[in-house]
Write an enzyme that holds these catalytic residues in place. Structure first.
Site, PDB file in Angstrom:
ATOM      1  N   LYS A 121     -16.406  31.111  30.419  1.00 34.39           N
ATOM      2  CA  LYS A 121     -16.828  30.189  31.467  1.00 34.39           C
ATOM      3  C   LYS A 121     -18.235  29.642  31.167  1.00 34.39           C
ATOM      4  O   LYS A 121     -18.504  28.454  31.329  1.00 34.39           O
ATOM      5  CB  LYS A 121     -16.819  30.913  32.819  1.00 34.39           C
TER       6      LYS A 121
ATOM      7  N   THR B  93     -19.705  36.478  50.883  1.00 33.24           N
ATOM      8  CA  THR B  93     -19.330  36.904  52.233  1.00 33.24           C
ATOM      9  C   THR B  93     -19.080  38.403  52.220  1.00 33.24           C
ATOM     10  O   THR B  93     -18.179  38.883  51.529  1.00 33.24           O
ATOM     11  CB  THR B  93     -18.057  36.151  52.675  1.00 33.24           C
TER      12      THR B  93
ATOM     13  N   ARG C 131     -17.612  24.102  52.700  1.00 32.60           N
ATOM     14  CA  ARG C 131     -16.144  24.026  52.664  1.00 32.60           C
ATOM     15  C   ARG C 131     -15.730  23.505  51.303  1.00 32.60           C
ATOM     16  O   ARG C 131     -16.389  22.610  50.755  1.00 32.60           O
ATOM     17  CB  ARG C 131     -15.634  23.034  53.724  1.00 32.60           C
TER      18      ARG C 131
ATOM     19  N   CYS D 172     -10.667  31.796  52.038  1.00 30.42           N
ATOM     20  CA  CYS D 172     -11.658  32.330  52.987  1.00 30.42           C
ATOM     21  C   CYS D 172     -11.061  32.821  54.294  1.00 30.42           C
ATOM     22  O   CYS D 172     -11.179  34.002  54.620  1.00 30.42           O
ATOM     23  CB  CYS D 172     -12.715  31.271  53.264  1.00 30.42           C
TER      24      CYS D 172
HETATM   25  C1  UGA Z   1     -14.013  27.678  55.320  1.00 23.84           C
HETATM   26  C2  UGA Z   1     -15.115  27.296  56.319  1.00 23.84           C
HETATM   27  O1  UGA Z   1     -14.790  26.057  56.955  1.00 23.84           O
HETATM   28  C3  UGA Z   1     -16.473  27.170  55.628  1.00 23.84           C
HETATM   29  O2  UGA Z   1     -17.504  26.919  56.582  1.00 23.84           O
HETATM   30  C4  UGA Z   1     -16.777  28.496  54.901  1.00 23.84           C
HETATM   31  O3  UGA Z   1     -18.006  28.425  54.194  1.00 23.84           O
HETATM   32  C5  UGA Z   1     -15.658  28.777  53.915  1.00 23.84           C
HETATM   33  O4  UGA Z   1     -14.404  28.878  54.638  1.00 23.84           O
HETATM   34  C6  UGA Z   1     -15.965  30.075  53.221  1.00 23.84           C
HETATM   35  O5  UGA Z   1     -16.021  31.109  53.903  1.00 23.84           O
HETATM   36  O6  UGA Z   1     -16.271  30.070  52.038  1.00 23.84           O
HETATM   37  P1  UGA Z   1     -12.585  26.336  53.479  1.00 23.84           P
HETATM   38  O7  UGA Z   1     -11.796  27.596  53.340  1.00 23.84           O
HETATM   39  O8  UGA Z   1     -13.079  25.643  52.260  1.00 23.84           O
HETATM   40  O9  UGA Z   1     -13.898  26.592  54.387  1.00 23.84           O
HETATM   41  O10 UGA Z   1     -11.673  25.285  54.232  1.00 23.84           O
HETATM   42  P2  UGA Z   1     -11.544  24.685  55.687  1.00 23.84           P
HETATM   43  O11 UGA Z   1     -11.830  23.249  55.642  1.00 23.84           O
HETATM   44  O12 UGA Z   1     -12.285  25.478  56.692  1.00 23.84           O
HETATM   45  O13 UGA Z   1      -9.978  24.862  55.930  1.00 23.84           O
HETATM   46  C7  UGA Z   1      -9.373  26.154  55.978  1.00 23.84           C
HETATM   47  C8  UGA Z   1      -7.919  26.037  56.342  1.00 23.84           C
HETATM   48  O14 UGA Z   1      -7.770  25.643  57.700  1.00 23.84           O
HETATM   49  C9  UGA Z   1      -7.124  25.015  55.532  1.00 23.84           C
HETATM   50  O15 UGA Z   1      -5.879  25.571  55.157  1.00 23.84           O
HETATM   51  C10 UGA Z   1      -6.925  23.856  56.470  1.00 23.84           C
HETATM   52  O16 UGA Z   1      -5.753  23.128  56.211  1.00 23.84           O
HETATM   53  C11 UGA Z   1      -6.833  24.599  57.805  1.00 23.84           C
HETATM   54  N1  UGA Z   1      -7.185  23.753  58.965  1.00 23.84           N
HETATM   55  C12 UGA Z   1      -8.454  23.286  59.107  1.00 23.84           C
HETATM   56  C13 UGA Z   1      -6.221  23.471  59.917  1.00 23.84           C
HETATM   57  O17 UGA Z   1      -5.050  23.895  59.824  1.00 23.84           O
HETATM   58  N2  UGA Z   1      -6.569  22.696  61.007  1.00 23.84           N
HETATM   59  C14 UGA Z   1      -7.844  22.238  61.181  1.00 23.84           C
HETATM   60  O18 UGA Z   1      -8.083  21.557  62.198  1.00 23.84           O
HETATM   61  C15 UGA Z   1      -8.787  22.527  60.199  1.00 23.84           C
END
Ligand code: UGA
Length: 433
Positions: A35, A123, A155, A261
């Site tokens: 990497k 985390t 995110r 996450c």
């Molecule tokens: C999430 C958090 O949003 C971040 O703030 C955090 O830093 C990150 O985890 C982490 O702990 O590293 P992420 O996993 O990248 O971020 O993605 P999200 O945008 O939060 O979406 C997570 C899941 O929820 C996805 O499968 C998405 O499709 C779903 N989702 C999101 C829904 O089903 N409905 C919504 O309204 C929003």
């Protein structure tokens, strides 16, 4: 400032590039020499909008460096971030062995009289900071250091803007000297810095992710009631989300949350609470609703197609959400495997996720195609599993011509029901009549 980041995964690499972008001198360490070589040659191991340019520019400006040597990283940097994986164990609790190893390795290279701030960005469960400090002290009793917790809230898919313009920065530290250095690092980001003790900072991360997952499961439960009553979950979400105390974000109903996450962090928070003797049953319900969403979706497909065996089904989307190539713990992948288990003939298309899905053999038996339309060729049903914008631009008349039967199951409420139905499709979505 000179910064070292140990672990060049999502969080480590994006943080490193953003710290360099605001003027710091950053060295990213990874124990995977391949990497490191890849990054040195200008190749980026993950897809994240804006990241490639940021890395290239800062490498060219000599503000971003890569090495496989922790010693090299720690030697020249006053602040050392730990951004290594904290994967789940089978019982949901967190595997902290990477963190523990890095703590030992840092202890091994800290030199006398060399003060370092060791920052945990991964985390981790509450009280991990205490254990990191104990470990470093045990392996190097004369080391001069402080431990800080600085959880990351980026995110995937919008990691660069999230990091460059964060809502807040959380710094948990018990030493003024360490907190002052952290504030200096974050000064250029011009975002509010919330200073807490280490335990609170660690808890903020799990509590934040769990709350967001709770919001998703809440709207998914409401979607089930909408389906039973003939209401429209999108309108209900708009109506409740317009209240500033609630907010419209994370109220999109669908086939459930996934990714690397939420599923892991919710399970971890449940395990942490159990460990502390305060069972978090509310979060168990969040998990339960999330699982139910996918089961209910599959039940709708079975209800329409009767038997799935030998049915040609197209699936749009493999990634756990749009604008990423991440296919880990993706509900879209689970849906494909559910269909394959019932012997359906599945064609898939995803704008960014197919390479990794193939590499990790995540959907063995599915046919990978070059475009959304090609996937739908001859299909008796189409499933929208990830809400990529590209799918909203597909020529629906052409789609109808290509499909054997114009039947769409939209697991992300991506398409407009009126438009698709007017074109003659049978359209089934989530929480909408
Ligand atoms: C999430 C958090 O949003 C971040 O703030 C955090 O830093 C990150 O985890 C982490 O702990 O590293 P992420 O996993 O990248 O971020 O993605 P999200 O945008 O939060 O979406 C997570 C899941 O929820 C996805 O499968 C998405 O499709 C779903 N989702 C999101 C829904 O089903 N409905 C919504 O309204 C929003």
């Amino acid at each position: 400032m000179k910064i070292c980041i140990i672990g060049s995964g999502y969080v480590g690499l994006v943080s490193g590039a953003c710290f360099a972008e605001v003027g710091h001198n950053v060295i990213c360490v990874d124990n995977d020499q391949r990497k490191v070589d890849m990054l040195k040659s200008g190749a980026i191991p993950i897809y994240e909008p804006g990241l490639e340019d940021l890395v290239h520019q800062n490498v060219a400006a000599k503000k971003l460096h890569f090495t496989a040597s922790i010693e090299e990283g720690v030697d020249g940097s006053e602040v050392v971030f730990i951004a290594v994986p904290t994967p789940p164990q089978p019982d949901g609790s967190v595997d902290l062995s990477y963190i523990e190893r890095v703590a030992r390795e840092i202890a091994g290279v800290l030199k006398p009289g060399q003060y370092r701030v060791v920052v945990d960005k991964s985390t981790v469960p509450v009280k991990t900071g205490e254990k990191v400090a104990d470990t470093i002290r045990r392996y190097n009793p004369t080391a001069e250091f402080d431990v800080v917790s600085n959880p990351e809230f980026l995110r995937e898919g919008c990691a660069v803007p999230d990091l460059m313009k964060p809502d807040r920065i959380v710094v948990g530290g018990n030493s003024e000297r360490a907190v002052a250095l952290m504030q200096k690092i974050y000064e250029p980001f011009m975002a509010p810095v919330l200073v807490t003790d280490i335990n609170s900072a660690e808890l903020i991360k799990h509590a934040a992710n769990s709350f967001l997952a709770l919001k998703i499961s809440y709207i998914n439960a409401v979607a089930q009631i909408c389906e039973a009553s003939g209401a429209d979950v999108e309108k209900v979400a708009d109506g409740i989300g317009a209240d500033k105390r609630i907010g419209r974000n994370f109220l999109n109903a669908g086939i459930g949350y996934g990714g690397s996450c939420f599923p892991k962090d919710i399970a971890a928070f449940i395990a942490i609470a159990d460990d502390l003797g305060v069972p978090f049953t509310l979060l168990k319900e969040v998990q339960h609703i999330n699982r139910t969403q996918r089961d209910r979706f599959l039940a709708k497909i079975r209800a329409a197609l009767w038997v799935l065996r030998e049915k040609r089904i197209a699936v749009w989307g493999l990634t756990f959400k749009p604008d990423t190539d991440d296919v880990r713990t993706s509900v879209a992948v689970d849906v494909v495997n559910d269909l394959l288990a019932e012997k359906a003939i599945v064609s898939v298309y995803d704008p960014k996720g197919m390479e990794k899905a193939q590499e990790y053999k995540l959907v063995e038996g599915a046919k990978f195609t070059e475009s959304a339309l090609e996937a739908a060729e001859g299909a008796e049903a189409l499933i929208v599993a990830t809400e990529w914008k590209e799918f909203t631009k597909v020529d629906l008349e052409e789609l109808k011509k290509r499909m054997h039967t114009p039947l769409i199951f939209d697991g992300r409420n991506l398409l407009d029901p009126v438009t698709v139905r007017n074109l003659g499709f049978t359209y089934v979505s989530i929480g909408r009549a």
